[in-house]
Design an enzyme around this catalytic site. Structure first.
Site, PDB file in Angstrom:
ATOM      1  N   ASP A   1      -2.157  -1.395  -3.850  1.00  0.00           N
ATOM      2  CA  ASP A   1      -1.009  -1.167  -2.967  1.00  0.00           C
ATOM      3  C   ASP A   1      -1.377  -0.161  -1.865  1.00  0.00           C
ATOM      4  O   ASP A   1      -1.179  -0.425  -0.659  1.00  0.00           O
ATOM      5  CB  ASP A   1       0.151  -0.633  -3.834  1.00  0.00           C
ATOM      6  CG  ASP A   1       1.511  -0.740  -3.166  1.00  0.00           C
ATOM      7  OD1 ASP A   1       1.574  -1.178  -2.006  1.00  0.00           O
ATOM      8  OD2 ASP A   1       2.506  -0.375  -3.820  1.00  0.00           O
TER       9      ASP A   1
ATOM     10  N   ASN B   1       5.322  -1.961  -6.521  1.00  0.00           N
ATOM     11  CA  ASN B   1       6.359  -1.468  -7.442  1.00  0.00           C
ATOM     12  C   ASN B   1       7.719  -1.955  -6.944  1.00  0.00           C
ATOM     13  O   ASN B   1       7.848  -2.410  -5.812  1.00  0.00           O
ATOM     14  CB  ASN B   1       6.318   0.054  -7.579  1.00  0.00           C
ATOM     15  CG  ASN B   1       6.398   0.747  -6.236  1.00  0.00           C
ATOM     16  OD1 ASN B   1       7.393   0.636  -5.531  1.00  0.00           O
ATOM     17  ND2 ASN B   1       5.327   1.433  -5.849  1.00  0.00           N
TER      18      ASN B   1
END
Ligand code: AR6
Length: 175
Positions: A40, A30
């Site tokens: 992530d 992000n």
């Protein structure tokens, strides 16, 4: 599935990208580089705190771009954190921003002198990008890039489900 385009091996596999031994793996990050879920979360968990320390020093990354950090304890040398778009309705520049996220990652790999890179399917999890559209953008961008730029020898997509792999294989056959 594996094919050779412009002297570069283009490989599509199902798997967990944190186990890849390519010179770099790409994270679907992000714009705050703040970590999160999905790929992530998996990369930060497996790679250890050094990756987050490097992300904090960099501070952030605009949508459609990418930054490169250490890979901590992972088997790869670098993590390239690429920020794909949140999918709204396809009319907010999503295709362009997704393509830019792939292109910037590939440019960073070449600038760093890397030969091999592995991508996840950016934006198709939490960010809601329809996988069939995203696969077309990803593969068109990568094949155009390797046609125009020398240096890489392997680009791999590591898809997390059998269905995602089938969608990417279909998109590659159409190119
Ligand atoms: N290896 C390969 N692919 C994976 C793995 C893995 N270990 N884990 C998940 N995927 P997502 P996004 C796939 O949500 O849509 C995060 O919270 C997953 O099945 O990881 O770009 C970030 O911090 C899907 O196909 O990324 C951002 O806030 C693909 O990776 C946001 O989510 C991408 O799903 C980014 O959303």
């Amino acid at each position: 599935m594996e094919t050779v385009r412009d002297d570069v091996v283009l490989s599509l596999v199902r798997g967990n990208i944190t186990l890849e031994k390519t010179d770099a793996i790409v994270n679907a990050a992000n714009s705050r580089l703040a970590g999160g879920g999905g790929v992530d979360g998996a990369i930060h968990r497996a790679g250890g705190s050094g990756i987050m320390e490097a992300c904090r020093r960099i501070g952030g990354c605009p949508t459609g771009s990418a930054v490169i950090t250490t890979a901590g304890n992972l088997s790869t040398r670098y993590v390239i954190h690429a920020v794909g778009p949140v999918y709204r309705d396809g009319r907010h520049g999503e295709d362009r921003l997704l393509a830019e996220a792939y292109r910037t990652s590939l440019e960073l790999a070449i600038k760093t002198g890397l030969k091999s890179i592995a991508f996840p399917s950016i934006s198709t999890g939490a960010y809601g990008y329809p996988i069939d559209k995203a696969a077309e953008v990803a593969l068109e961008t990568v094949t155009a890039f390797i046609k125009a730029n020398k240096g890489l020898s392997l680009v791999r997509f590591v898809l997390f489900s059998d269905n995602d792999l089938v969608v990417y294989e279909k998109a590659l056959r159409k190119l």
